[in-house]
Design an enzyme around this catalytic site. Sequence first.
Site, mmCIF file in Angstrom:
data_model
loop_
_atom_site.group_PDB
_atom_site.id
_atom_site.type_symbol
_atom_site.label_atom_id
_atom_site.label_comp_id
_atom_site.label_asym_id
_atom_site.label_seq_id
_atom_site.Cartn_x
_atom_site.Cartn_y
_atom_site.Cartn_z
ATOM 1 N N ASP A 127 0.836 -1.203 0.000
ATOM 2 C CA ASP A 127 0.000 0.000 0.000
ATOM 3 C C ASP A 127 0.865 1.245 0.000
ATOM 4 O O ASP A 127 1.433 1.627 1.021
ATOM 5 C CB ASP A 127 -0.914 -0.016 1.224
ATOM 6 C CG ASP A 127 -1.983 1.076 1.170
ATOM 7 O OD1 ASP A 127 -1.951 1.894 0.236
ATOM 8 O OD2 ASP A 127 -2.846 1.097 2.065
ATOM 9 N N ASP A 136 -1.964 5.598 -5.651
ATOM 10 C CA ASP A 136 -2.180 4.756 -4.474
ATOM 11 C C ASP A 136 -2.404 3.310 -4.880
ATOM 12 O O ASP A 136 -3.438 2.973 -5.453
ATOM 13 C CB ASP A 136 -3.380 5.288 -3.696
ATOM 14 C CG ASP A 136 -3.612 4.560 -2.380
ATOM 15 O OD1 ASP A 136 -2.780 3.704 -2.016
ATOM 16 O OD2 ASP A 136 -4.625 4.836 -1.720
#
Length: 442
Positions: A83, A295
Site C-alpha cells: 500500500d 495509491d
Amino acid sequence: MPPPLLACLLLILLSPAAARPRSVAVEAPGPAARPRVFPLRARQVPAGALPRPPSKLRFHHNVSLTVSLAVGSPPQNVTMVLDTGSELSWLLCAPGRRANASAPRGASFRAGASRTFAAVPCGSAQCSSRDLPAPPSCDRASRQCRVSLSYADGSTSDGALATDVFGVGDAPPLRSAFGCMSSAYDSSPDGVATAGLLGMNRGTLSFVSQASTRRFSYCISDRDDAGVLLLGHSDLPFLPLNYTPMYQPALPLPYFDRVAYSVQLVGIRVGGKPLPIPASVLAPDHTGAGQTMVDSGTQFTFLLGDAYSALKAEFLKQTKPLLPALDDPNFAFEEAFDTCFRVPAGRPPPSVRLPAVSLLFKGAEMSVAGDRLLYKVPGERRGGDGVWCLTFGNADMVPLTAYVIGHHHQMNLWVEYDLERGRVGLAPVKCDVASERLGLML
C-alpha cells in the site's frame, strides 16, 4: 497518512498469495546495490477479511496487491498488502506463541515465538512520530508505545508499536518498526490468509523510509499471478519510462498529504477529446485539497466533482451508440460510481470500441482503455441486463478531497517511484513480458 478530510480512501482487502513465500530484498547503500524481484499478486477477495480503518472505503468486492515476506527469528512467512497510500506497516499478532487454531495458515504473526521481537518504549523517537493519523500513546503500566487504528464501523484496535527483523534476501536482515495489532479477523472458509499491510509511502515509519529504499517499482498484471515488484535501482532499457515530478507545496497545508506520492494532473481526454476542465480544478487549492495521489492500496480512481461531471458527460455522449445508459438517478455502485450502463446478461460490453480515458500529467500520461473502463456490479440486474459502471468514481459523493489513482488503472503499466529525483515514472508494458525480461537480466 491522509489528514481527516482525506480519510476515505478504499481499503483494498487482504488476499492470499499462492506462491511460495519469499523474503523481501532491500537494496544495500551504494551504486553497486542489486535490485530484487519478487511476485506481486492481485486477487478478488470477500469483504470482512480484516477491519477497515476509516482512511479506506468499505467496498464489498475488492482486489488487493499482496507480497509474501519473512518476519522474525526464526522467520515466519506472512502475506501483506502493498500500500503506497499508507505509512505504518502492521501485522495481526497472535496472542501467544501459537497462532489462533481457527485462523488460516499465515494469517497472523506469532510475536512470542520470535526472539528478535521487541516492543518500542514510550521514550523512543518512533513513539513521537507526527506522521501517523492518530499519534502513538504511552501505556503507563508497561511504559510501552501503543498505536491505534480506527475502523469504519466506529470500533478501534490497539496494538504495540514494535520492531522485528524482516528478511532481506542475501543482505543483512532489516529491523523495522510496525504495529503489532490484536484485531479480530474473519476465519471463515472464505477468509483471507493475510497477516497485515506493508506501508510504502514517504512517512518516517514506512517500510520504504526504514529500509532506505530510494527507488522501487511494480507492474500490476491483468492476470492474478503475473505481477512483479522490484525493490532497488535498476536500468530497464526495454522500458521507456516517461517521468512526472512529484508535487510538494512550499509550505505545509492542512489538507495536503505530504507523505503521499502526489503528482500534478493537468488534463483529461476522452476518446482523444480534451475535457473543458479549468486548470484550477485539477490543482490543489490554498488548503491543499485537490492533490492527485498514486495509491496502490485503492482499487479504482476517484475524481473531484467538477472533473468527474465533465468526464461523465463526455463518456455518456461518446458511448450512446454503443451502450444504453442505466438512467437510474437513485443508483450508485458503492455510493460513488453512477456512470452506469445496461449490458445483456451473459455478454461482455464492447470494450474494444469504448473511448479511452487518458489522465495527463506533466511529462507523462496514463491511458485507461478496454476492459479496465467498466466493472460489472455483482448481483445487480435490470430485467435481462446486467449493470456495468465506469471505473472512475465521484470523490465528492464519498466524500474525498483529493484525486486518487487506484491500482485497477495501473494494470499493465510499469510504475516507478524515484525518491532520489522526486518523480514517478510510467511506461505501458505487459507484466508477464516484463517479468521474463527481468528474470533474464537479474
